[in-house]
Write an enzyme that holds these catalytic residues in place. Structure first.
Site, PDB file in Angstrom:
ATOM      1  N   HIS A 170       0.811  -1.220   0.000  1.00  0.00           N
ATOM      2  CA  HIS A 170       0.000   0.000   0.000  1.00  0.00           C
ATOM      3  C   HIS A 170       0.847   1.273   0.000  1.00  0.00           C
ATOM      4  O   HIS A 170       0.396   2.345  -0.373  1.00  0.00           O
ATOM      5  CB  HIS A 170      -0.964  -0.005   1.193  1.00  0.00           C
ATOM      6  CG  HIS A 170      -2.239   0.747   0.917  1.00  0.00           C
ATOM      7  ND1 HIS A 170      -2.262   1.939   0.244  1.00  0.00           N
ATOM      8  CD2 HIS A 170      -3.528   0.449   1.205  1.00  0.00           C
ATOM      9  CE1 HIS A 170      -3.506   2.367   0.146  1.00  0.00           C
ATOM     10  NE2 HIS A 170      -4.303   1.482   0.717  1.00  0.00           N
ATOM     11  N   ASP A 221      -1.792   2.493  -4.294  1.00  0.00           N
ATOM     12  CA  ASP A 221      -3.064   2.730  -3.611  1.00  0.00           C
ATOM     13  C   ASP A 221      -4.130   1.799  -4.179  1.00  0.00           C
ATOM     14  O   ASP A 221      -3.981   1.290  -5.288  1.00  0.00           O
ATOM     15  CB  ASP A 221      -3.494   4.189  -3.790  1.00  0.00           C
ATOM     16  CG  ASP A 221      -2.589   5.136  -3.005  1.00  0.00           C
ATOM     17  OD1 ASP A 221      -2.043   4.692  -1.974  1.00  0.00           O
ATOM     18  OD2 ASP A 221      -2.423   6.284  -3.433  1.00  0.00           O
TER      19      ASP A 221
END
Ligand SMILES: *[C@@H]1O[C@H](CO)[C@@H](O)[C@H](O)[C@H]1NC(C)=O
Ligand SMILES: CC(=O)N[C@H]1CO[C@H](CO)[C@@H](O)[C@@H]1O
Length: 451
Positions: free
Chosen positions: A424, A428
């Protein structure tokens, strides 16, 4: 130049056995780490810390160069660098040789100003001579679990209980005969050399084999030594799962057209005597093309920045009896399916033969792991292969019933589930989803891969 982070370092508490160090305060000797089974020596590329610096666990101390790679060596314990013995650019330092000294107490730093390492190479890694002998007895029982040790251990322990002549003991040791299984014929049941010879004669030719069942006294487990590759994989997976914020995205793709195309291509492949193309080869190609469309997934987290790669090099997980390997298909986005198929087969064979060269497995920017196909796994979540930012876990294709266009209508179709694990920090959620959409489009409209 590949760079990987190795978790452990070779460091050892030195109890001041260094003869010229008897008046020195407690300190740690940091040795040249062993980074591969074949490594005997390494170079210091550069130090990231200097003498007097405070160091904390996880901080990079220096970069070590081997013939294969440059590796960051991390600190394991808190302390201060008291002395750097081998500075930037130092060459051909033996594994285990002391490269630096750390101390816990800042005030102790000055006491190492004129410190010199003892000359004997490897002094840093041979602990036995310096340690009191009682230490040895503590270590011994642990070895009982090892695959070979029980035999000798049995012999030693037996000595405590069973009387035997020195000659008999020597002969028994040489042939791994447990003294406890011998009835002595000497005075007071003392075991004589002749008793051992008798025993060896009775148990006949493959004497060492015959003693094995007695040697391993009915343990209800066996301890399997870790190969170097297993240790490396273990530490990298641990690093990955502990430090990378993983999240997972799953999509189903219809593979009807993909299967049709594969059938047609394989007719051509066979006619020209080339290797058949597998579903996995098509998945590799689709993933490579999707990476070109969404280059954010073709990147690594580098702490201070994100590195986007200019090549799409796809690592392919291959399980072998020697362990898990991930050879790399370089520039997979630019290669034809036939070339990918041939290369995957070649690399998988090299992996099975334990024959992969560093250039075969270095430089991947994304990994594909397939447990569908022969394994029949429906769907799974894979662990990211650092320093990469994503890995695609591919499940098996299966026939499903799906709702048709009008009510009360249904159709059959083949579907394959894939799950993308993303870092992450780099990718995204919406970017991961975008990548999966691109991938799905290639899989569902495979002709577009040919454009
Ligand atoms: C990917 O492969 C190419 C071609 O061999 C190589 O030049 C490149 O350095 C590789 N990428 C990485 C990140 O190692
Ligand atoms: C081959 C390829 O498309 N790789 C991409 C990876 O990321 C860089 C940075 O954006 C792109 O320039 C490359 O095109």
């Amino acid at each position: 130049m590949a760079k990987l982070v190795i978790l452990g370092i070779h460091s050892k508490l030195s109890l001041c056995f260094n003869p010229n160090a008897t008046d020195l305060p407690p300190h740690q000797e940091i040795g040249m780490p062993s980074l591969s089974p074949t490594m005997t020596e390494g170079n210091i590329a550069r130090w990231m810390k200097k003498e007097g610096d405070k160091v904390s666990p996880g901080e990079v101390l220096c970069e070590v160069e081997t013939d294969k790679a440059t590796v960051e060596m991390e600190c394991m314990e808190e302390g201060y660098i008291a002395k750097i013995i081998h500075g930037d650019g130092a060459k051909e330092i033996k594994v285990g040789e002391v490269i630096a000294i750390t101390v816990e107490d800042e005030d102790d730093i000055v006491k190492f100003k004129d410190y010199k390492a003892s000359e004997s190479p490897g002094a840093g890694d041979v602990s036995a001579p310096s340690e009191p002998t009682s230490k040895k007895e503590e270590v011994e029982p642990v070895k009982t679990n090892g695959p070979v040790a029980p035999k000798t251990d049995e012999t030693t322990r037996a000595e405590d209980r069973v009387f035997s002549s020195p000659l008999a003991r020597k002969l028994a040791e040489d042939h791994n005969v447990p003294l406890s299984s011998i009835t002595g014929t000497g005075p007071d049941g003392r075991i004589l050399k002749a008793d051992i010879e008798d025993y060896l004669a009775r148990t006949s030719k493959p004497s060492s084999k015959v003693t094995e069942p007695t040697a391993a006294p009915s343990l209800d487990y066996s301890d399997i030594p870790n190969s170097q590759i297993r240790k490396v994989i273990a530490s990298r997976l641990l690093l990955s799962k502990q430090t990378i914020p993983h999240y997972y995205l799953t999509v189903d793709s219809c593979v009807e057209k993909l299967m049709d195309l594969r059938g047609q291509l394989n007719t051509l492949q066979e006619a020209s005597g080339r290797k058949r193309i597998s579903v996995n080869d098509l998945v590799i190609k689709a993933a490579a093309l999707a990476l070109r469309k969404v280059p954010q997934c073709n990147s690594s987290w580098m702490n201070d920045y994100i590195r986007q790669y200019h090549n799409v090099n796809i690592s392919v997980a291959v399980q072998t009896e020697h362990g898990l390997f991930v050879p790399v298909i370089k520039d997979a986005d630019k290669k034809g399916l036939s070339a990918i198929a041939a290369e995957v087969k070649l690399l998988a064979q090299k992996a099975k033969d334990n024959n992969l060269k560093p250039e075969d497995y270095e430089g991947g920017t994304f990994t594909v792991s397939n447990l569908g196909g022969p394994f029949g796994v429906k769907q799974f979540c894979a662990i990211i292969n650092p320093p990469q930012a994503a890995i695609l876990a591919v499940g098996s294709a299966e026939r499903r019933v799906v709702p048709g266009t009008s009510p009360h209508q249904f159709e059959f179709g083949s579907f394959m589930s894939v799950t993308l694990s993303c870092d992450h920090r780099v990718i995204d959620g919406a970017i991961g989803a975008e990548w999966l959409r691109a991938f799905k489009e290639y899989i569902e409209n495979p002709q577009s891969m040919l454009l």
